[in-house]
Write a protein that holds these residues in place. Structure first.
Motif, PDB file in Angstrom:
ATOM      1  N   ASN A  71       0.820  -1.222   0.000  1.00  0.00           N
ATOM      2  CA  ASN A  71       0.000   0.000   0.000  1.00  0.00           C
ATOM      3  C   ASN A  71       0.847   1.264   0.000  1.00  0.00           C
ATOM      4  OD1 ASN A  71       0.969   0.193   2.610  1.00  0.00           O
ATOM      5  ND2 ASN A  71      -1.007  -0.111   3.616  1.00  0.00           N
ATOM      6  N   GLY A  72       2.172   1.104  -0.100  1.00  0.00           N
ATOM      7  CA  GLY A  72       3.075   2.249  -0.171  1.00  0.00           C
ATOM      8  C   GLY A  72       3.703   2.639   1.148  1.00  0.00           C
ATOM      9  N   GLU A  73       3.213   2.121   2.255  1.00  0.00           N
ATOM     10  CA  GLU A  73       3.753   2.452   3.564  1.00  0.00           C
ATOM     11  C   GLU A  73       4.941   1.557   3.895  1.00  0.00           C
ATOM     12  OE1 GLU A  73       0.621   2.151   6.389  1.00  0.00           O
ATOM     13  OE2 GLU A  73      -0.668   3.638   5.403  1.00  0.00           O
ATOM     14  N   ILE A  74       5.703   1.964   4.910  1.00  0.00           N
ATOM     15  CA  ILE A  74       6.802   1.144   5.427  1.00  0.00           C
ATOM     16  C   ILE A  74       6.477   0.760   6.866  1.00  0.00           C
ATOM     17  CG2 ILE A  74       9.246   1.072   6.062  1.00  0.00           C
ATOM     18  CD1 ILE A  74       9.834   2.953   3.781  1.00  0.00           C
ATOM     19  N   ALA A  75       6.533  -0.522   7.155  1.00  0.00           N
ATOM     20  CA  ALA A  75       6.349  -1.007   8.518  1.00  0.00           C
ATOM     21  C   ALA A  75       7.729  -1.206   9.135  1.00  0.00           C
ATOM     22  CB  ALA A  75       5.554  -2.305   8.516  1.00  0.00           C
ATOM     23  N   TYR A  76       8.080  -0.356  10.093  1.00  0.00           N
ATOM     24  CA  TYR A  76       9.397  -0.424  10.715  1.00  0.00           C
ATOM     25  C   TYR A  76       9.387  -1.434  11.864  1.00  0.00           C
ATOM     26  CZ  TYR A  76      10.473   3.788   8.064  1.00  0.00           C
ATOM     27  OH  TYR A  76      10.680   4.680   7.052  1.00  0.00           O
ATOM     28  N   GLY A  77      10.532  -2.094  12.053  1.00  0.00           N
ATOM     29  CA  GLY A  77      10.624  -3.049  13.141  1.00  0.00           C
ATOM     30  C   GLY A  77      12.042  -3.538  13.350  1.00  0.00           C
ATOM     31  N   ASP A  78      12.316  -4.047  14.543  1.00  0.00           N
ATOM     32  CA  ASP A  78      13.629  -4.610  14.860  1.00  0.00           C
ATOM     33  C   ASP A  78      13.747  -6.048  14.375  1.00  0.00           C
ATOM     34  OD1 ASP A  78      14.516  -2.297  16.321  1.00  0.00           O
ATOM     35  OD2 ASP A  78      13.160  -2.902  17.924  1.00  0.00           O
ATOM     36  N   ILE A  79      12.622  -6.760  14.320  1.00  0.00           N
ATOM     37  CA  ILE A  79      12.600  -8.153  13.859  1.00  0.00           C
ATOM     38  C   ILE A  79      11.497  -8.295  12.815  1.00  0.00           C
ATOM     39  CG2 ILE A  79      12.259 -10.559  14.522  1.00  0.00           C
ATOM     40  CD1 ILE A  79      13.200  -9.834  17.317  1.00  0.00           C
ATOM     41  N   ILE A  80      11.826  -8.876  11.660  1.00  0.00           N
ATOM     42  CA  ILE A  80      10.860  -9.097  10.599  1.00  0.00           C
ATOM     43  C   ILE A  80      10.738 -10.595  10.358  1.00  0.00           C
ATOM     44  CG2 ILE A  80      10.175  -8.560   8.230  1.00  0.00           C
ATOM     45  CD1 ILE A  80      10.459  -6.089   9.970  1.00  0.00           C
ATOM     46  N   ALA A  81       9.540 -11.149  10.499  1.00  0.00           N
ATOM     47  CA  ALA A  81       9.295 -12.563  10.207  1.00  0.00           C
ATOM     48  C   ALA A  81       8.287 -12.635   9.072  1.00  0.00           C
ATOM     49  CB  ALA A  81       8.757 -13.279  11.439  1.00  0.00           C
ATOM     50  N   VAL A  82       8.620 -13.380   8.021  1.00  0.00           N
ATOM     51  CA  VAL A  82       7.765 -13.454   6.837  1.00  0.00           C
ATOM     52  C   VAL A  82       7.213 -14.865   6.699  1.00  0.00           C
ATOM     53  CG1 VAL A  82       7.646 -13.151   4.337  1.00  0.00           C
ATOM     54  CG2 VAL A  82       9.146 -11.673   5.700  1.00  0.00           C
ATOM     55  N   ASP A  83       5.899 -14.960   6.571  1.00  0.00           N
ATOM     56  CA  ASP A  83       5.217 -16.240   6.364  1.00  0.00           C
ATOM     57  C   ASP A  83       4.830 -16.327   4.893  1.00  0.00           C
ATOM     58  OD1 ASP A  83       3.852 -18.604   6.699  1.00  0.00           O
ATOM     59  OD2 ASP A  83       1.995 -17.634   7.335  1.00  0.00           O
ATOM     60  N   ILE A  84       5.281 -17.372   4.198  1.00  0.00           N
ATOM     61  CA  ILE A  84       5.016 -17.489   2.766  1.00  0.00           C
ATOM     62  C   ILE A  84       4.268 -18.788   2.470  1.00  0.00           C
ATOM     63  CG2 ILE A  84       7.068 -16.152   2.165  1.00  0.00           C
ATOM     64  CD1 ILE A  84       8.412 -18.796   1.387  1.00  0.00           C
ATOM     65  N   GLY A  85       3.685 -18.850   1.274  1.00  0.00           N
ATOM     66  CA  GLY A  85       3.120 -20.112   0.799  1.00  0.00           C
ATOM     67  C   GLY A  85       1.646 -20.301   1.043  1.00  0.00           C
ATOM     68  N   LYS A  86       0.907 -19.238   1.406  1.00  0.00           N
ATOM     69  CA  LYS A  86      -0.518 -19.417   1.690  1.00  0.00           C
ATOM     70  C   LYS A  86      -1.309 -19.749   0.436  1.00  0.00           C
ATOM     71  CE  LYS A  86      -4.623 -17.040   3.421  1.00  0.00           C
ATOM     72  NZ  LYS A  86      -5.194 -15.794   3.952  1.00  0.00           N
ATOM     73  N   ASN A  87      -1.020 -19.048  -0.662  1.00  0.00           N
ATOM     74  CA  ASN A  87      -1.779 -19.242  -1.896  1.00  0.00           C
ATOM     75  C   ASN A  87      -1.015 -20.137  -2.870  1.00  0.00           C
ATOM     76  OD1 ASN A  87      -3.839 -17.503  -1.010  1.00  0.00           O
ATOM     77  ND2 ASN A  87      -2.704 -15.711  -1.728  1.00  0.00           N
ATOM     78  N   PRO A  88      -1.570 -21.287  -3.221  1.00  0.00           N
ATOM     79  CA  PRO A  88      -0.881 -22.185  -4.159  1.00  0.00           C
ATOM     80  C   PRO A  88      -0.685 -21.533  -5.533  1.00  0.00           C
ATOM     81  CG  PRO A  88      -2.705 -23.302  -3.050  1.00  0.00           C
ATOM     82  CD  PRO A  88      -2.837 -21.848  -2.737  1.00  0.00           C
ATOM     83  N   ASN A  89       0.475 -21.727  -6.111  1.00  0.00           N
ATOM     84  CA  ASN A  89       0.768 -21.205  -7.446  1.00  0.00           C
ATOM     85  C   ASN A  89       0.440 -22.301  -8.455  1.00  0.00           C
ATOM     86  OD1 ASN A  89       1.726 -19.942  -9.702  1.00  0.00           O
ATOM     87  ND2 ASN A  89       3.879 -20.020  -9.128  1.00  0.00           N
ATOM     88  N   VAL A  90      -0.779 -22.266  -9.003  1.00  0.00           N
ATOM     89  CA  VAL A  90      -1.242 -23.374  -9.838  1.00  0.00           C
ATOM     90  C   VAL A  90      -1.429 -22.998 -11.304  1.00  0.00           C
ATOM     91  CG1 VAL A  90      -2.377 -24.517  -7.905  1.00  0.00           C
ATOM     92  CG2 VAL A  90      -3.669 -22.879  -9.295  1.00  0.00           C
ATOM     93  N   GLU A  91      -1.292 -21.719 -11.635  1.00  0.00           N
ATOM     94  CA  GLU A  91      -1.589 -21.292 -13.006  1.00  0.00           C
ATOM     95  C   GLU A  91      -0.702 -21.992 -14.042  1.00  0.00           C
ATOM     96  OE1 GLU A  91      -4.101 -19.564 -14.036  1.00  0.00           O
ATOM     97  OE2 GLU A  91      -4.828 -19.359 -11.981  1.00  0.00           O
ATOM     98  N   LYS A  92       0.550 -22.273 -13.685  1.00  0.00           N
ATOM     99  CA  LYS A  92       1.442 -22.931 -14.651  1.00  0.00           C
ATOM    100  C   LYS A  92       0.959 -24.327 -15.002  1.00  0.00           C
ATOM    101  CE  LYS A  92       4.657 -24.328 -10.973  1.00  0.00           C
ATOM    102  NZ  LYS A  92       6.058 -24.222 -10.485  1.00  0.00           N
ATOM    103  N   TRP A  93       0.230 -24.968 -14.098  1.00  0.00           N
ATOM    104  CA  TRP A  93      -0.273 -26.308 -14.385  1.00  0.00           C
ATOM    105  C   TRP A  93      -1.450 -26.247 -15.347  1.00  0.00           C
ATOM    106  CZ3 TRP A  93       3.478 -29.117 -13.222  1.00  0.00           C
ATOM    107  CH2 TRP A  93       4.246 -28.875 -12.069  1.00  0.00           C
TER     108      TRP A  93
ATOM    109  N   ASN B 204     -13.715 -21.920  -8.716  1.00  0.00           N
ATOM    110  CA  ASN B 204     -14.943 -21.340  -8.179  1.00  0.00           C
ATOM    111  C   ASN B 204     -14.790 -20.873  -6.745  1.00  0.00           C
ATOM    112  OD1 ASN B 204     -16.048 -21.949 -10.605  1.00  0.00           O
ATOM    113  ND2 ASN B 204     -17.472 -23.504  -9.873  1.00  0.00           N
ATOM    114  N   SER B 205     -13.556 -20.758  -6.275  1.00  0.00           N
ATOM    115  CA  SER B 205     -13.292 -20.244  -4.932  1.00  0.00           C
ATOM    116  C   SER B 205     -12.301 -19.091  -5.055  1.00  0.00           C
ATOM    117  CB  SER B 205     -12.725 -21.346  -4.029  1.00  0.00           C
ATOM    118  OG  SER B 205     -11.489 -21.792  -4.509  1.00  0.00           O
ATOM    119  N   SER B 206     -11.999 -18.452  -3.935  1.00  0.00           N
ATOM    120  CA  SER B 206     -11.102 -17.298  -3.958  1.00  0.00           C
ATOM    121  C   SER B 206      -9.679 -17.686  -4.341  1.00  0.00           C
ATOM    122  CB  SER B 206     -11.110 -16.605  -2.589  1.00  0.00           C
ATOM    123  OG  SER B 206     -10.710 -17.513  -1.571  1.00  0.00           O
ATOM    124  N   THR B 207      -9.314 -18.942  -4.092  1.00  0.00           N
ATOM    125  CA  THR B 207      -7.973 -19.425  -4.408  1.00  0.00           C
ATOM    126  C   THR B 207      -8.048 -20.586  -5.397  1.00  0.00           C
ATOM    127  OG1 THR B 207      -7.250 -18.872  -2.164  1.00  0.00           O
ATOM    128  CG2 THR B 207      -5.824 -20.305  -3.452  1.00  0.00           C
TER     129      THR B 207
END
Length: 249
Positions: free
Chosen positions: A64-86, A96-99
């Motif tokens: 959204n253009g903002e910066i979230a500042y922090g001393d520790i950054i933890a990133v969680d990845i992999g929620k949405n399956p990447n299936v378009e290539k299949w 017929n669902s959001s994902t």
């Protein structure tokens, strides 16, 4: 981290927390619980890049253009399956669902012989729904073991009943099934007992409970795993947890 005195902000792409297993109403209720513990939410955005200054991570750039500042950054990845290539490879997707996900049968087989899919990326024909994508670690384990047994010509029994259990800040909640259909909530006190069920075409497809005992947990497992048919007129007259269990037992 909040228990250690850190100020914690969770950046989520959706506009509600735990949106896979909670209704909007319940999500707002538990958001207040987390905020009272010092955990706050930045919604409808995501981390697009890590911000580094003087060779030190100082935050993350949000979409959204903002910066979230922090001393520790933890990133969680992999929620949405990447299936378009299949899809380009000719594999049928269920969209017929959001994902979007890969359509499979109960042998985890796609529309192409000898091509299989397991875990969150797969959607199966379940209950009264045409297809359903089940996102939980229990489903990932069960579908993987099921396919391994099939390929090894071993006996197998696929448990397609998602189960999620969380115990944040000393209270425990559990979820069974899927969030398809209208949600009916029955309140006790936070930290004591609270139940919500999802009903589609009169059948119970999902259930959430905070607190409770093993007998009540088993009842919710049973009614969601068999997609129990309920009398909706009676259900709408119920106002508390105990009457709900009397109806569905």
């Amino acid at each position: 981290m909040a228990d250690l005195g850190y100020s914690v902000r969770l950046i989520i792409e959706s506009n509600s927390i735990l949106d896979l297993i909670l209704s909007i109403e319940l999500s707002k209720l538990y958001e207040k619980v987390f905020e009272d513990k010092g955990i706050f939410f930045v919604k409808d955005t995501s981390c697009s890049s890590i911000v580094v200054q003087n060779q030190k991570v100082i935050g993350c750039q949000l979409s959204n253009g903002e910066i979230a500042y922090g001393d520790i950054i933890a990133v969680d990845i992999g929620k949405n399956p990447n299936v378009e290539k299949w899809k380009a490879a000719g594999i049928t997707l269920y969209s017929n669902s959001s994902t979007p996900s890969i359509s499979v049968d109960f042998s985890m087989r796609t529309n192409i012989p000898d091509v299989f899919a397991v875990g969150d990326v797969a959607s199966l024909p379940l209950f009264v729904c045409e297809q359903s994508q089940l996102e939980s670690s229990s489903i990932a384990r069960h579908t993987t073991n099921h396919l391994a047994n099939i390929l090894a010509n071993l006996p197998t029994n696929l448990d397609l009943h998602p189960h999620i259990r969380c115990s944040p800040f000393g209270f425990t909640f559990q979820f069974w099934g899927e969030t398809n259909g209208p949600c009916y909530s029955y309140y006790g006190n936070i930290g004591i007992k609270l139940v919500a069920i999802w009903v589609l075409q009169g059948r119970v497809l999902g259930a959430f409970m905070e607190g409770g005992n093993e007998k009540e947990h088993q009842i919710l497992y049973n009614v969601t795993s068999e997609a129990k048919l309920l009398n909706l007129s009676q259900l709408k007259l119920i106002s508390d947890v105990e009457d709900l269990f009397s109806l569905i037992s």
